[in-house]
Design a protein around this motif. Structure first.
Motif, short mmCIF file in Angstrom:
data_model
loop_
_atom_site.label_atom_id
_atom_site.label_comp_id
_atom_site.label_asym_id
_atom_site.label_seq_id
_atom_site.Cartn_x
_atom_site.Cartn_y
_atom_site.Cartn_z
N SER B 28 -5.48 6.28 -2.18
CA SER B 28 -4.16 6.68 -2.68
C SER B 28 -4.27 7.25 -4.09
CB SER B 28 -3.24 5.46 -2.69
OG SER B 28 -2.16 5.68 -3.58
N ALA B 30 -1.39 7.46 -5.92
CA ALA B 30 -0.11 7.10 -6.51
C ALA B 30 -0.28 6.86 -8.01
CB ALA B 30 0.44 5.84 -5.84
N PHE B 82 -5.61 12.95 0.29
CA PHE B 82 -4.61 11.88 0.17
C PHE B 82 -3.26 12.43 -0.30
CE2 PHE B 82 -8.71 9.58 -0.79
CZ PHE B 82 -8.83 9.07 0.49
N THR B 85 0.03 10.49 -0.34
CA THR B 85 0.29 9.44 -1.32
C THR B 85 0.61 10.02 -2.70
OG1 THR B 85 -2.04 9.31 -2.01
CG2 THR B 85 -1.37 7.93 -0.15
N ASP B 87 2.52 11.47 -5.67
CA ASP B 87 3.89 11.24 -6.11
C ASP B 87 4.43 12.46 -6.85
OD1 ASP B 87 6.18 9.97 -6.73
OD2 ASP B 87 5.31 8.51 -8.11
#
Lengths: 10, 212
Positions: B28, B30, B82, B85, B87
């Protein structure tokens, strides 16, 4: 001394 | 090479690897600003074009190749592998406000009006502000994962140590490069606020979160 066309620092 | 420069380069390498490792392990990205990572990929690409024109040392060449490869790998992980994931809503810094003025400045203030030299200058200026989208993202969400703060700390430490390296080189080699020094100072100052939070919060075992 600066402006060399290969730079030794990263 | 002096001790400051040596530790700085490895701190920089550590930062890059910490980030790659974090994304890979957690599957991820994030909390990571893809925009900052694209800017760093541009920084390395425009700065290390001298790989094609001159050879300085095996160390120099290897580090440059590793930095470039890792930065592209990071961008690939964020925007391709990814992507789900990523943001993007919080990564809303307008990078054109950095790239355009920095490009103009590089054309105006450089050591020599030649393509490679202007691109090198552009990369120095751009690096000094490339972390802003990431810091902006943290200020927007109000928090950062601890591993992300380790990444930022290593990145900031690298630039701070380069300042000591330049002081050393000025005294012992009579070498100084005003463009790198001024940009390096700006870059280090941008991390000061973060350094404070890192020492007062993260090193005491707390998560980095900002007051609302």
């Amino acid at each position: 001394e600066f402006n060399i066309y290969g730079h030794d620092e990263l | 090479m002096n001790i400051f420069r040596g530790i700085a380069d490895f701190s920089h390498l550590a930062a890059i690897i910490i980030l790659l490792h974090k994304i890979w392990k957690s599957r991820s990205c994030a909390g990571i600003s893809g925009k900052s990572q694209i800017l760093f990929a541009i920084v390395f690409t425009t700065r290390y074009l001298d790989l094609l024109t001159s050879f300085i040392s095996l160390y120099n060449t290897s580090m440059k190749v590793i930095y470039i490869s890792c930065s592209y790998a990071t961008v690939y992980l964020i925007y391709m592998k990814f992507r789900a994931t990523y943001d993007g809503n919080h990564d809303s810094f307008r990078v054109e406000f950095l790239v355009v003025p920095v490009g103009g400045l590089a054309v105006l203030i450089n050591h020599d009006f030649a393509l490679l030299e202007i691109l090198w200058t552009f990369s120095i200026y751009l690096e000094s502000v490339a972390i802003l989208p990431q810091l902006f993202m943290i200020s927007k969400t109000g928090e950062a994962e601890t591993i992300t703060t380790h990444y930022l700390f290593c990145l900031g430490l690298y630039r701070a140590l380069y300042l000591f390296n330049w002081i050393w080189r000025f005294y012992f080699e009579g070498f100084f490069d005003m463009i790198a020094i001024v940009a390096g100072l700006v870059q280090t100052v941008l991390y000061c606020d973060f350094f404070y939070l890192y020492v007062t919060k993260v090193l005491k075992g707390k998560k980095l979160s900002l007051p609302a």
